[in-house]
Motif scaffolding. Sequence first.
Motif, PDB file in Angstrom:
ATOM      1  N   THR A  70       0.839  -1.201   0.000  1.00  0.00           N
ATOM      2  CA  THR A  70       0.000   0.000   0.000  1.00  0.00           C
ATOM      3  C   THR A  70       0.874   1.250   0.000  1.00  0.00           C
ATOM      4  O   THR A  70       0.616   2.201  -0.749  1.00  0.00           O
ATOM      5  CB  THR A  70      -0.940   0.003   1.217  1.00  0.00           C
ATOM      6  OG1 THR A  70      -1.780  -1.149   1.153  1.00  0.00           O
ATOM      7  CG2 THR A  70      -1.785   1.262   1.271  1.00  0.00           C
ATOM      8  N   ALA A  94      -0.923   6.107   4.540  1.00  0.00           N
ATOM      9  CA  ALA A  94      -1.640   4.920   4.057  1.00  0.00           C
ATOM     10  C   ALA A  94      -1.096   3.653   4.718  1.00  0.00           C
ATOM     11  O   ALA A  94      -1.857   2.768   5.112  1.00  0.00           O
ATOM     12  CB  ALA A  94      -1.529   4.823   2.535  1.00  0.00           C
ATOM     13  N   TRP A  95       0.232   3.570   4.864  1.00  0.00           N
ATOM     14  CA  TRP A  95       0.845   2.425   5.536  1.00  0.00           C
ATOM     15  C   TRP A  95       0.342   2.310   6.963  1.00  0.00           C
ATOM     16  O   TRP A  95      -0.009   1.218   7.419  1.00  0.00           O
ATOM     17  CB  TRP A  95       2.369   2.570   5.527  1.00  0.00           C
ATOM     18  CG  TRP A  95       3.057   1.477   6.268  1.00  0.00           C
ATOM     19  CD1 TRP A  95       3.466   0.276   5.771  1.00  0.00           C
ATOM     20  CD2 TRP A  95       3.400   1.455   7.660  1.00  0.00           C
ATOM     21  NE1 TRP A  95       4.047  -0.479   6.764  1.00  0.00           N
ATOM     22  CE2 TRP A  95       4.007   0.223   7.938  1.00  0.00           C
ATOM     23  CE3 TRP A  95       3.246   2.372   8.697  1.00  0.00           C
ATOM     24  CZ2 TRP A  95       4.479  -0.118   9.203  1.00  0.00           C
ATOM     25  CZ3 TRP A  95       3.700   2.028   9.960  1.00  0.00           C
ATOM     26  CH2 TRP A  95       4.306   0.797  10.198  1.00  0.00           C
ATOM     27  N   VAL A  98      -3.296   0.976   7.046  1.00  0.00           N
ATOM     28  CA  VAL A  98      -3.372  -0.457   6.737  1.00  0.00           C
ATOM     29  C   VAL A  98      -2.733  -1.292   7.847  1.00  0.00           C
ATOM     30  O   VAL A  98      -3.310  -2.296   8.286  1.00  0.00           O
ATOM     31  CB  VAL A  98      -2.734  -0.766   5.360  1.00  0.00           C
ATOM     32  CG1 VAL A  98      -2.665  -2.260   5.109  1.00  0.00           C
ATOM     33  CG2 VAL A  98      -3.521  -0.076   4.258  1.00  0.00           C
TER      34      VAL A  98
END
Length: 109
Positions: A70, A94-95, A98
């Motif tokens: 991601t 984003a990391w 997730v």
Amino acid sequence: MDVIWKGALGGLVTALIVLASKRGDVLPGILPLAPTFALIALLAVGSKGDPDGFRTACLAGAKTIPAYLTFLGVCWLLVGRMDYRLAIIGGLVAWLVVASAIFLLPSRV
């Protein structure tokens, strides 16, 4: 002493990535796939002599693969639209989302 050689190994990989980036774009993208930090973590966990703990660390590392993909995907998508540093920050956000979902949501279900 353990911490010193682990830090030296991490610094060496970082230096290799920087040096490789001066010669091209592919090798710096591949070097992070070398399991340097996983190796350090597994050596630390393995030194405790607990096979179950070692397996748990392996599984936790494997669970982070979607978060890493991601991160790379978001960086790839954003870099054409904004400065590369902002693209990296977007990838990190984003990391984090997730990775948090991977490790926090299962414990709440």
